[in-house]
Design a protein around this motif. Structure first.
Motif: not given
Ligand code: FES
Ligand code: FES
Lengths: 786, 155
Positions: B122-135
């Motif tokens: 889960x941590x890897x996923x959250x870090x990986x999504x650093x460049x993607x915003x979802x509102x």
């Protein structure tokens, strides 16, 4: 319950097109011979427009035409209207200065529209912006509210001291008396930080005029196409409804910011007739930052009077609310009827008085953003209750228990106009305490302390008013529109169904939730139901989606239309089965004669309606297509309890949310999967407000947080998993007994987060912190306290 | 005007473009592939993520001419007929999207993550999504979707 009925967590019908890149967002659409528009915007917060010279730019490659505010004024284009009239304490109506779609004599905020360039390509339009010559006479700007109220710089020359209105609610005298009787008075001063909504899809519009019949079509990113048709058609461009079609297919998030009638919609529609070709405009994100209406921005002083046992006696609130440079569509209703009327919260406070001064400033207009007024109210109440707990030495849980409205007190009349119909606040509260393992907190705190960290837990309860709104009530309070909702259920000859709803789906999953209601009520399978929304050319009428109203107001309209279908179908079935209508039962899509095996399927009756060979034609018209409008009897009142737990590194000021528990009573749940998603999304925005987001203007009115580099929104690694559940209390004043879910997260979360931070830092002597509680602010607070 | 040629979702394409045309503009406006979105102008939101030669890239931050000769894939190219890619399916199963605007970028980005790290935490996923915003989603269900999608892609 079958797999698709009310209460089932079925997968969303709309997902496939989004997941395969086949959504129809406004910027995805193109028309034959389409031109492109770019808009020249003011770089100054406040300036007289001495001269706008477009002659050179008009000659630039690809440019078709350029228009300014004077061109629109010459055509007698109207002012962008405000949908809610507020009266001041003295009875005078609010100041409503003009809001021209493009500035004529003066610009009033950075981003204000000055000219529109229409060219063959987008790059040509953009290039031509640079060669328009504007002579601005820069004026002193009114940016912060105190400065604005001093009246030194006037945003609108005819509004003294920039005060739009000075409103009040509640019984002032009774409240003063409660303070004279008080054993203790607790006071607080708060800022509710200004936010920028930032739906991920930037606003866009494609306007088209058909000279052959004089019809206009506007594709636009709106949450309420019929409202835009009404406002723009009737007040701005004088185009009658039958000549104006507004289409808003897929919209990439709104959160309130796409409710309002924006200038660009009127400018494009008007200009499309001038050039007799379709025109497309899409905001760049930096334009969105300076033109989408902002949210919140309150400064408040509040006092709570308590008796010796910690019971609340009275609440006195004085708020200044920033309304920006112009009155946006619902700007005036947010800091008043969506704010002051909720100040009882879930508590039995017998006397409440609130006054709100609303102030024009040279900033972007401020209007509804997810929660709209209710987050501001909840933040103030729940911070104040925590402060009262601290100052009286009563536990924060206990002080809430003592003061909470009890389940046997409904309907409960608050001292600020609203009557709560039904609720059980202790239930969600106690459930949340358990779900968050509140009792086990002290041992978790100890292990954090052992690691050199500070741990805190914060509670927030909330109530909100959704289901906006009973038209007569809203009208009495100043709304200039009715707030019912409409639905049309069209049963096709073979028994499949199209539902036309006046609400708008921009992420909420209506295509699924509403299909579930139809499927459940008519007994047809969900793949036989299609939901249509967002096109005034297809949907009969509608007030759109905001204020968590779609299910609470739009849902009963759907139910009503379905019931009309059943009523008519029963008569058809009775005729065919040669029975009396009273003997016909309808269940799970089958019409039968009670106590016999004679029955007709839904599809058979539908077919008979369209092939009326054996049909009660003297009594009934052919066809099976029913319309319903539903006007709610009362608001609906979702309520709940949110509990946040944080761990803070005192060396860096970094706040980590370790756990977040939300227990919400939103009434009957149609699709629990969608409900959880709505709560999670709202919580993220609430946590964003508490920890990260803050709109900052400098003294000259330049927006310092005008991009994602400066305006920080939560990313995946800023948030924890969210522990979300519902405690439904049925009995809400609508036939579906639903309450609304879209906003609960953004309402309950901010005070829970800040209360948790203050709890963590209280042993260090920190007593206050403002939102957003960024690491530097937390670090500073720790150091200032020492 | 220079000519640019590349393979997009397996098909060769070639067009004349203004040199300043961004890859995302080329995809959306020239090729009509409007599944790739534009959410910002500062390379921060990730709504525009596509794959260029198998790696995720922000198509708003690349000129079309820079993709000359590349293999580009977009959200439109993922499903096999009516069968969704396992990552698309995982987003559907786990309610990983609401308004759908960030979704193409999220899905393309997630697939690249799994290609890089087949068993992300889960941590890897959250870090990986650093460049993607979802509102819309609060990320909770996006993370859940990607973890499920990663499993499905292995299976
Ligand atoms: S559009 Fe925002 S990162 Fe590319
Ligand atoms: S689903 Fe709307 S931005 Fe992610």
């Amino acid at each position: 319950m079958t797999e698709t009925n009310i209460g089932a967590p079925i997968k969303r019908v709309e997902d496939k097109r989004f997941l395969t890149g086949r959504g129809r967002y406004t910027d995805d659409l193109n028309q034959p011979n389409q031109l492109y528009a770019c808009i020249l915007r003011s770089p100054h917060a406040h300036a007289n427009l001495k001269k706008v010279d477009v002659s050179q730019a008009k000659a630039a490659p690809g440019v078709i035409d350029i228009f300014t505010g004077s061109d629109m004024a010459a055509d007698e284009v109207g002012s962008l209207p405000c949908g809610w009239q507020i009266h001041s304490k003295d009875g005078s109506p609010m100041h409503e200065p003009g809001h021209p779609p493009m500035a004529v004599t003066k610009v009033r905020h950075v981003g204000d529209q000055v000219a529109i360039v229409i060219a063959e390509t987008k790059s040509q339009a953009r290039d031509a912006l640079d060669i328009i010559e504007v002579d601005y006479e820069v004026l002193p700007a009114a940016i912060n509210m105190d400065e604005a109220l001093s009246g030194k710089a006037l945003v609108h020359d005819d509004v003294p001291n920039n005060m739009c209105f000075d409103w009040e609610i509640g019984d002032k005298e009774a409240t003063e008396n409660s303070f004279s009787d008080a054993h203790k008075v607790v006071s607080i001063e708060l800022v509710n930080n200004r936010l920028i909504p930032n739906a991920m899809e930037p606003r866009a519009a494609v306007a088209q005029y058909d000279p052959s019949n004089g019809n206009y079509t506007l594709h636009t990113t709106t949450q309420n196409p019929h409202v835009i048709r009404l406002l723009m058609g009737a007040f701005v461009l004088q185009i009658p409804e039958h000549k104006l079609r507004i289409i808003s297919h897929d919209v990439g998030g709104g959160f309130g910011s796409k409710i309002f009638h924006y200038a660009e919609e009127a400018i494009l529609t008007w200009a499309s007739a001038k050039v007799s070709q379709p025109i497309k405009w899409t905001a760049e994100r930096s334009e969105s930052f300076v033109t989408d209406a902002h949210g919140r921005d309150h400064e408040t002083k509040a006092e709570l009077a308590l008796d010796k046992d910690g019971k609340f006696l009275g609440l006195r609130v004085s708020t200044k609310a920033n309304i920006g440079a112009y009155l946006s569509t619902f700007g005036s209703s947010v800091p008043t009827y969506l704010y002051g009327t909720l100040l009882a919260g879930v508590y039995k406070t017998p006397a409440i008085y609130c006054e709100v001064k609303t102030v024009f400033t040279n900033t972007v207009p401020v209007d509804a953003y997810r929660g709209a007024g209710r987050p501001e109210c909840t933040y103030l109440l729940e911070r104040l209750v925590n402060k009262a707990a601290k100052e009286t030495g009563i536990d924060p849980v206990e002080i809430r228990r003592i003061n909470m409205i009890q389940p046997d007190q409904f309907p409960y009349q608050t001292p600020v106009a609203l009557q709560y119909d039904v609720g059980d606040y202790p239930r969600a509260f106690e459930t949340a305490l358990k779900a968050s393992d509140y009792e086990g907190f002290s041992s978790r705190r100890k292990s954090s302390e052992d690691n050199g960290k500070k741990r805190g837990i914060g509670i927030s309860t909330y109530i909100e008013a959704c289901g906006i709104a009973p038209s007569a009530v809203a009208g009495a309070l100043g709304a200039r529109a009715g707030l019912y909702e409409s639905a049309q259920v069209r049963v096709h000859p073979t028994g499949s169904v199209t539902l036309y709803t006046g609400t708008h789906n921009h992420g909420q999953g209506h295509e699924t939730t509403f299909a579930q209601i139809v499927s459940d009520t008519l007994g047809v399978s969900i793949d036989q139901v299609e939901v249509s929304h967002g096109d005034t050319g297809e949907v009969q009428f509608g007030m759109g989606t905001y204020g968590s109203r779609s299910l609470a107001v739009g849902g009963p309209a759907v139910l009503k239309a379905c019931n009309k279908i059943i009523e008519k179908s029963k008569k058809i079935a009775a005729h065919i089965l040669e029975a009396s209508v009273d003997d016909i039962d309808f269940k799970d899509g089958v019409y039968s004669i009670s106590g016999t095996d004679r029955e007709l399927a839904f599809g058979e009756v539908s077919l008979a309606a369209y092939v009326p060979h054996n049909y009660p034609i003297e009594e009934l018209e052919p066809g099976l297509d029913e319309n319903a409008f539903y006007d709610p009897l009362n608001f609906s009142f979702p309520a709940g309890c949110h509990i946040c737990e944080v761990e803070i590194d005192p060396e860096t000021g970094e706040v980590e949310i370790t756990d977040f528990t939300a227990v919400d009573d939103i009434g009957r749940v149609i699709n629990p999967m969608i409900v959880e998603g709505q709560v999670q999304g709202g919580l993220a925005q609430g946590i964003g407000q508490a920890l990260m987001e803050g709109c900052v203007y400098d003294n000259e009115g330049q927006l310092l947080t005008g991009s994602y580099m400066d305006y920080t929104m939560p990313r995946a690694d800023n948030l924890p998993n969210l522990n979300v559940s519902t405690e439904s209390v049925l009995g809400a004043s609508n036939p579906l007994e639903v309450k609304g879910v879209g906003e609960v997260g953004s309402i309950g979360a901010p005070p829970a987060v800040i209360n948790a931070i203050l709890d963590a830092l209280s042993s260090l002597g920190v007593e206050d912190i403002s939102m957003p509680a960024s690491p530097s602010k937390v670090w500073q607070a720790i150091h200032n306290a020492q | 005007m220079p000519t640019v040629s590349m393979t997009v979702n397996g098909e060769s394409v070639s067009s004349e473009v203004e040199p300043r045309t961004l890859l995302v503009q080329y995809l959306r406006e020239n090729l009509g592939l409007t599944g790739t979105h534009v959410g910002c102008d500062t390379s921060q939101c990730g709504a525009c993520v596509v794959h260029v030669n198998g790696k995720s890239a922000k198509s708003c931050t690349m000129l079309a001419v820079q993709a000359e000769g590349s293999e580009v894939s977009t959200i439109e190219g993922l499903a096999d007929g009516d069968t969704l890619h396992p990552m698309q399916e995982a987003f559907r199963e786990n309610h990983g999207l609401q308004c759908g605007f960030c979704t193409p970028g999220m899905v393309m980005s997630a697939i690249d993550l799994v290609q890089t790290n087949s068993d992300p935490s889960e941590h890897d996923v959250r870090e990986w999504l650093e460049g993607n915003l979802c509102r819309c989603t609060g990320y909770h269900n996006i993370v859940k979707s990607i973890l499920a999608g990663a499993k499905a892609m292995q299976g």
